[in-house]
Design a protein around this motif. Sequence first.
Motif, PDB file in Angstrom:
ATOM      1  N   TRP A   5      78.890 -59.559  17.335  1.00 50.24           N
ATOM      2  CA  TRP A   5      79.854 -58.721  18.069  1.00 50.24           C
ATOM      3  C   TRP A   5      79.621 -58.856  19.577  1.00 50.24           C
ATOM      4  CZ3 TRP A   5      79.386 -54.555  21.431  1.00 50.24           C
ATOM      5  CH2 TRP A   5      80.569 -53.864  21.712  1.00 50.24           C
ATOM      6  N   GLU A   6      78.369 -58.824  20.007  1.00 51.31           N
ATOM      7  CA  GLU A   6      78.079 -58.943  21.440  1.00 51.31           C
ATOM      8  C   GLU A   6      78.393 -60.338  21.970  1.00 51.31           C
ATOM      9  OE1 GLU A   6      74.513 -57.147  23.080  1.00 51.31           O
ATOM     10  OE2 GLU A   6      74.217 -56.088  21.182  1.00 51.31           O
ATOM     11  N   ARG A   7      78.154 -61.362  21.167  1.00 50.04           N
ATOM     12  CA  ARG A   7      78.446 -62.732  21.616  1.00 50.04           C
ATOM     13  C   ARG A   7      79.936 -62.928  21.902  1.00 50.04           C
ATOM     14  NH1 ARG A   7      73.861 -64.590  18.418  1.00 50.04           N
ATOM     15  NH2 ARG A   7      75.087 -64.490  16.504  1.00 50.04           N
ATOM     16  N   ALA A   8      80.765 -62.140  21.232  1.00 52.56           N
ATOM     17  CA  ALA A   8      82.212 -62.232  21.457  1.00 52.56           C
ATOM     18  C   ALA A   8      82.639 -61.588  22.777  1.00 52.56           C
ATOM     19  CB  ALA A   8      82.963 -61.581  20.297  1.00 52.56           C
ATOM     20  N   LYS A   9      81.705 -60.916  23.463  1.00 53.34           N
ATOM     21  CA  LYS A   9      81.945 -60.270  24.757  1.00 53.34           C
ATOM     22  C   LYS A   9      83.169 -59.349  24.727  1.00 53.34           C
ATOM     23  CE  LYS A   9      79.725 -63.952  27.399  1.00 53.34           C
ATOM     24  NZ  LYS A   9      78.465 -63.199  27.484  1.00 53.34           N
ATOM     25  N   ARG A  39      81.048 -44.180  12.546  1.00 50.80           N
ATOM     26  CA  ARG A  39      81.910 -43.700  13.624  1.00 50.80           C
ATOM     27  C   ARG A  39      81.181 -43.740  14.964  1.00 50.80           C
ATOM     28  NH1 ARG A  39      83.743 -40.447   9.645  1.00 50.80           N
ATOM     29  NH2 ARG A  39      82.284 -38.783  10.123  1.00 50.80           N
ATOM     30  N   GLN A  40      79.893 -43.416  14.931  1.00 47.91           N
ATOM     31  CA  GLN A  40      79.135 -43.462  16.179  1.00 47.91           C
ATOM     32  C   GLN A  40      79.049 -44.879  16.723  1.00 47.91           C
ATOM     33  OE1 GLN A  40      75.254 -41.608  16.011  1.00 47.91           O
ATOM     34  NE2 GLN A  40      75.160 -41.466  18.234  1.00 47.91           N
ATOM     35  N   LEU A  41      78.817 -45.847  15.851  1.00 45.67           N
ATOM     36  CA  LEU A  41      78.758 -47.237  16.298  1.00 45.67           C
ATOM     37  C   LEU A  41      80.089 -47.672  16.903  1.00 45.67           C
ATOM     38  CD1 LEU A  41      77.320 -49.935  16.560  1.00 45.67           C
ATOM     39  CD2 LEU A  41      77.959 -50.436  14.180  1.00 45.67           C
ATOM     40  N   ALA A  42      81.188 -47.295  16.285  1.00 41.50           N
ATOM     41  CA  ALA A  42      82.503 -47.662  16.812  1.00 41.50           C
ATOM     42  C   ALA A  42      82.712 -47.079  18.208  1.00 41.50           C
ATOM     43  CB  ALA A  42      83.601 -47.184  15.864  1.00 41.50           C
ATOM     44  N   GLU A  43      82.288 -45.838  18.417  1.00 43.56           N
ATOM     45  CA  GLU A  43      82.446 -45.213  19.734  1.00 43.56           C
ATOM     46  C   GLU A  43      81.535 -45.858  20.778  1.00 43.56           C
ATOM     47  OE1 GLU A  43      84.483 -43.072  20.992  1.00 43.56           O
ATOM     48  OE2 GLU A  43      85.585 -42.565  19.175  1.00 43.56           O
ATOM     49  N   LEU A  44      80.300 -46.122  20.409  1.00 41.55           N
ATOM     50  CA  LEU A  44      79.380 -46.724  21.369  1.00 41.55           C
ATOM     51  C   LEU A  44      79.850 -48.113  21.784  1.00 41.55           C
ATOM     52  CD1 LEU A  44      75.945 -45.615  19.875  1.00 41.55           C
ATOM     53  CD2 LEU A  44      77.049 -44.763  21.953  1.00 41.55           C
ATOM     54  N   ARG A  45      80.426 -48.846  20.859  1.00 40.12           N
ATOM     55  CA  ARG A  45      80.901 -50.195  21.173  1.00 40.12           C
ATOM     56  C   ARG A  45      82.099 -50.192  22.123  1.00 40.12           C
ATOM     57  NH1 ARG A  45      80.735 -53.472  15.351  1.00 40.12           N
ATOM     58  NH2 ARG A  45      78.575 -54.236  15.537  1.00 40.12           N
ATOM     59  N   ARG A  46      82.835 -49.113  22.190  1.00 43.07           N
ATOM     60  CA  ARG A  46      84.012 -49.091  23.058  1.00 43.07           C
ATOM     61  C   ARG A  46      83.677 -48.624  24.470  1.00 43.07           C
ATOM     62  NH1 ARG A  46      88.280 -44.532  21.125  1.00 43.07           N
ATOM     63  NH2 ARG A  46      89.140 -44.934  23.199  1.00 43.07           N
ATOM     64  N   HIS A  47      82.464 -48.056  24.682  1.00 45.36           N
ATOM     65  CA  HIS A  47      82.089 -47.517  25.988  1.00 45.36           C
ATOM     66  C   HIS A  47      81.077 -48.418  26.694  1.00 45.36           C
ATOM     67  CE1 HIS A  47      83.749 -43.875  24.093  1.00 45.36           C
ATOM     68  NE2 HIS A  47      84.025 -43.509  25.345  1.00 45.36           N
ATOM     69  N   ALA A  48      81.195 -48.470  28.020  1.00 45.47           N
ATOM     70  CA  ALA A  48      80.273 -49.278  28.822  1.00 45.47           C
ATOM     71  C   ALA A  48      78.970 -48.557  29.106  1.00 45.47           C
ATOM     72  CB  ALA A  48      80.939 -49.658  30.144  1.00 45.47           C
ATOM     73  N   ARG A  49      79.023 -47.218  29.166  1.00 46.84           N
ATOM     74  CA  ARG A  49      77.832 -46.430  29.467  1.00 46.84           C
ATOM     75  C   ARG A  49      77.667 -45.291  28.465  1.00 46.84           C
ATOM     76  NH1 ARG A  49      74.908 -45.541  33.907  1.00 46.84           N
ATOM     77  NH2 ARG A  49      75.484 -43.334  34.167  1.00 46.84           N
ATOM     78  N   VAL A  50      76.402 -44.888  28.278  1.00 46.70           N
ATOM     79  CA  VAL A  50      76.050 -43.767  27.414  1.00 46.70           C
ATOM     80  C   VAL A  50      75.060 -42.913  28.197  1.00 46.70           C
ATOM     81  CG1 VAL A  50      75.156 -43.037  25.177  1.00 46.70           C
ATOM     82  CG2 VAL A  50      76.260 -45.282  25.405  1.00 46.70           C
TER      83      VAL A  50
END
Length: 289
Positions: free
Chosen positions: A90-94, A178-189
């Motif tokens: 997922w990260e490699r897809a940037k 659901r938490q993973l989906a939200e974290l992946r859409r945000h640049a900062r936590v």
Amino acid sequence: MHHANHFYGHAEVLARWCGRPGPVTIWGYLQHGWNTYDGFAVGHELVPGWPRLVWSPAVARRGWAMGRRDHEVVGAPWAYLLELEGQRDWERAKPERAGTIVYPFHGWEGQRILGDHGAYADDVRRREGDVPLTMCLYWTDYENPDIRKVYEDKGFRVITHGRRGFMHRDGDPGFLDRQLAELRRHARVVSNRMGSALLYGASTGAEIGIYGDPMVLQRDHAVLGGMARQRRLLPELHTDAVPREVARAVARRELGQDHLRPPAQLAALLGWDDEPRPPTAADPLRRPA
């Protein structure tokens, strides 16, 4: 076994890793959140002889220092979820990420948080600037319309990931998904205290930060050391913006990402390799050969 094993759908994530259909019973005690203690809630009486399944060697060392020799390092359920959901690919897809998700320090059903939510919201907006802001509340705060309205009126998108469950009721197996989906859409936590969500965010490549009024937990346990101990343990994280490589290294260590067990071995540790039997002091759980 203990109902906390099912908090946030942890048992279900581990069952997916092991290829085992639910419902499942973990024959031992599973750490359900990051803490500065031995991995488990202060004052909980755990039956001797059963393994305490913890996320990292650091937690195990604290347990051993307290005279508890039954800690087993297995890694956090979150770390297994990242593997199941192909985090590296997922990260490699940037993928595009934007905005900040906020996880304010929260209590639970038995202890409430005391603090000024309005002042905290203003502080977050001032520091984060003109970006989309998501406030993720613990379910008890989310279901309080007064708390939710404070953040909504200040322009936050307000969500909750679901209920963690209590005494084997009302748990949400999809919580971490659901938490993973939200974290992946945000640049900062960001948060006002160190906690699991920050480690989760760092593990997905997000930038993290800790700042703002830490608020107060009613009847907090002095043995946990409060914010002072968190700062002593992880001083490098207590700043508005932590370098990603620093945050990621801490997350890897605290989540035990280098200590994940293969499915067959983990199944054996959790008591899923064959029919469960009561433990004995000499052999609390059958181990893999």
